[in-house]
Design a protein around this motif. Structure first.
Motif, short mmCIF file in Angstrom:
data_model
loop_
_atom_site.label_atom_id
_atom_site.label_comp_id
_atom_site.label_asym_id
_atom_site.label_seq_id
_atom_site.Cartn_x
_atom_site.Cartn_y
_atom_site.Cartn_z
N GLY A 108 53.34 -19.89 33.25
CA GLY A 108 53.72 -21.30 33.20
C GLY A 108 55.21 -21.55 33.12
O GLY A 108 55.66 -22.69 33.21
N LYS A 109 56.00 -20.48 32.93
CA LYS A 109 57.45 -20.68 32.98
C LYS A 109 57.85 -20.89 34.44
O LYS A 109 57.11 -20.55 35.37
CB LYS A 109 58.18 -19.44 32.42
CG LYS A 109 57.90 -19.20 30.93
CD LYS A 109 58.67 -18.00 30.42
CE LYS A 109 58.25 -17.63 28.99
NZ LYS A 109 58.58 -18.65 27.98
N VAL A 110 59.04 -21.46 34.64
CA VAL A 110 59.53 -21.68 35.99
C VAL A 110 60.32 -20.44 36.43
O VAL A 110 61.11 -19.90 35.65
CB VAL A 110 60.41 -22.94 36.06
CG1 VAL A 110 60.98 -23.14 37.46
CG2 VAL A 110 59.58 -24.16 35.65
N GLY A 111 60.09 -20.00 37.66
CA GLY A 111 60.79 -18.82 38.20
C GLY A 111 61.46 -19.13 39.52
O GLY A 111 61.05 -20.05 40.24
N ALA A 112 62.49 -18.37 39.84
CA ALA A 112 63.18 -18.54 41.12
C ALA A 112 63.90 -17.24 41.44
O ALA A 112 64.13 -16.40 40.56
CB ALA A 112 64.18 -19.70 41.03
N ALA A 113 64.26 -17.08 42.72
CA ALA A 113 64.92 -15.85 43.17
C ALA A 113 66.13 -16.18 44.03
O ALA A 113 66.14 -17.19 44.74
CB ALA A 113 63.93 -15.01 43.97
N PHE A 114 67.15 -15.32 43.95
CA PHE A 114 68.27 -15.39 44.88
C PHE A 114 68.72 -13.98 45.20
O PHE A 114 68.37 -13.03 44.49
CB PHE A 114 69.42 -16.26 44.33
CG PHE A 114 70.05 -15.75 43.06
CD1 PHE A 114 69.50 -16.02 41.82
CD2 PHE A 114 71.23 -15.02 43.10
CE1 PHE A 114 70.10 -15.56 40.64
CE2 PHE A 114 71.84 -14.56 41.94
CZ PHE A 114 71.27 -14.83 40.72
N THR A 115 69.47 -13.83 46.29
CA THR A 115 69.84 -12.47 46.71
C THR A 115 71.15 -12.44 47.47
O THR A 115 71.74 -13.48 47.79
CB THR A 115 68.72 -11.84 47.57
OG1 THR A 115 68.99 -10.44 47.74
CG2 THR A 115 68.62 -12.47 48.94
N SER A 116 71.58 -11.21 47.75
CA SER A 116 72.76 -10.93 48.56
C SER A 116 72.43 -9.76 49.48
O SER A 116 71.79 -8.80 49.06
CB SER A 116 73.93 -10.54 47.64
OG SER A 116 74.99 -9.99 48.38
N THR A 117 72.86 -9.86 50.74
CA THR A 117 72.72 -8.74 51.66
C THR A 117 74.08 -8.44 52.27
O THR A 117 75.00 -9.26 52.19
CB THR A 117 71.78 -9.09 52.85
OG1 THR A 117 72.29 -10.25 53.51
CG2 THR A 117 70.35 -9.35 52.39
N ALA A 118 74.18 -7.27 52.91
CA ALA A 118 75.40 -6.96 53.66
C ALA A 118 75.43 -7.73 54.96
O ALA A 118 76.41 -8.37 55.31
CB ALA A 118 75.50 -5.46 53.91
N SER A 119 74.30 -7.69 55.70
CA SER A 119 74.28 -8.33 57.02
C SER A 119 73.42 -9.58 57.01
O SER A 119 72.58 -9.77 56.12
CB SER A 119 73.76 -7.34 58.07
OG SER A 119 72.44 -6.95 57.78
N GLN A 120 73.62 -10.43 58.01
CA GLN A 120 72.94 -11.72 58.02
C GLN A 120 71.43 -11.59 58.07
O GLN A 120 70.71 -12.43 57.54
CB GLN A 120 73.40 -12.55 59.23
CG GLN A 120 74.80 -13.08 59.09
CD GLN A 120 75.17 -13.98 60.27
OE1 GLN A 120 74.69 -15.10 60.37
NE2 GLN A 120 76.00 -13.47 61.15
N HIS A 121 70.96 -10.55 58.75
CA HIS A 121 69.51 -10.39 58.91
C HIS A 121 69.05 -9.08 58.27
O HIS A 121 68.12 -8.44 58.75
CB HIS A 121 69.15 -10.48 60.39
CG HIS A 121 69.67 -11.73 61.01
ND1 HIS A 121 69.15 -12.98 60.71
CD2 HIS A 121 70.73 -11.95 61.84
CE1 HIS A 121 69.85 -13.90 61.37
NE2 HIS A 121 70.81 -13.31 62.03
N GLY A 122 69.70 -8.71 57.18
CA GLY A 122 69.44 -7.42 56.54
C GLY A 122 68.33 -7.44 55.52
O GLY A 122 68.15 -6.45 54.80
N GLY A 123 67.58 -8.55 55.45
CA GLY A 123 66.42 -8.54 54.56
C GLY A 123 66.46 -9.57 53.44
O GLY A 123 65.83 -9.37 52.39
#
Ligand SMILES: Cc1cc2nc3c(=O)[nH]c(=O)nc-3n(C[C@H](O)[C@H](O)[C@H](O)COP(=O)(O)O)c2cc1C
Length: 199
Positions: free
Chosen positions: A105-120
């Motif tokens: 019931g807690k609120v969750g979220a995700a963020f990220t960094s990649t080297a390339s624009q389409h790197g995952g």
């Protein structure tokens, strides 16, 4: 007061900068926001050889910290298209919390960094969101009301699944204004959602 934890791993500072921006966004909604990093698990000689550069201003999180927050925003750089092993190792140790349903019931979220624009970016966000859903968190992404994720006028991260940045192959590109704004927007929306759910 609503309490938001921004939990991140970063080798070279890009994800750390996004973490600070997400916390700023949460605070702008009136929440209390802490930023913590997960412990390093890579041997010291590899850390040195790879030139990892930590931000020691942030406290190292322990599993016990998680239950004390209304919302948890998780940031990890991409490793072969999924979250970093340091972040996975942290979540792999949360079995006791899962057994007791402490994060449901807690609120969750995700963020990220990649080297390339389409790197995952999107696969990394989903590898993170998958963990959060197993723990019963209610997921907030980066909706298109953050309109700056549209357009091809500049190189930029940002996806409906979470805020992102692009570091470049040599890591020399730091998060842009648009990308930091995306992290702030997501942090604010997480805090507002947690306020609605938890008061
Ligand atoms: C082992 C390893 C695997 C990586 N895999 C990817 C990848 O699949 N795609 C990509 O775009 N970048 C990849 N990267 C680059 C990192 O994602 C990049 O260094 C990171 O986003 C920078 O963020 P940070 O400064 O927060 O560590 C990899 C880096 C390492 C060390």
């Amino acid at each position: 007061m609503t309490k938001v934890l921004v939990l991140y791993y970063s080798s070279y500072g890009h994800t750390a900068k996004m973490a600070d921006a997400a916390a700023e966004g949460a605070r702008s909604a009136g929440a209390e926001a802490d930023v913590m990093r997960v412990p390093e698990t890579v041997p010291a000689d590899i850390v040195e050889a790879a030139g990892f550069n930590y931000d020691d201003n942030h406290k190292v999180a322990s599993i016990e910290d998680l239950a004390g927050y209304d919302a948890i925003i998780v940031g990890s750089p991409t490793r072969y298209g999924r979250m970093a092993s340091q972040m996975a190792a942290f979540w792999d140790a949360t079995g006791p919390l899962w057994m007791e349903g402490k994060l449901i019931g807690k609120v969750g979220a995700a963020f990220t960094s990649t080297a390339s624009q389409h790197g995952g970016q999107e696969t990394t966000l989903f590898s993170t969101i998958t963990n959060l859903l197993h723990h019963g968190l209610v997921i907030v992404g980066l909706p298109y009301s953050f309109q700056d994720q549209m357009g091809v006028d500049e190189v930029k991260g940002g996806a409906p699944y979470g805020a992102t940045t692009i570091a470049g192959g040599d890591g020399s590109r730091m998060p842009s204004q648009t990308e930091l704004d995306g992290a702030r927007f997501q942090g604010k929306l997480v805090a507002e959602t947690a306020q609605k759910l938890h008061g």
